[in-house]
Motif scaffolding. Sequence first.
Motif: not given
Length: 61
Positions: A52, A25-27, A47-48, A54, A56
């Motif tokens: 790009r 995940t991105k975070g 963050a999502a 993605g 979370v």
Amino acid sequence: AAALPEQGMTAFQEIDQIGMTKPVTKGAWQIHDKTRIPEIVSTAFRAATTGRPGPVHLTLP
């Protein structure tokens, strides 16, 4: 942040969700304090959708 009383007690189906999801995940965040839910959801959404898009992950007690 204080840990949940049940955390680390090898409860049924207890897994390290943050450790498991962070690589894909991105975070990944775990919310310990209900007053921080809006802040952490906002951070996760940012963050999502930044750069790009993605996935979370949020762990809620």
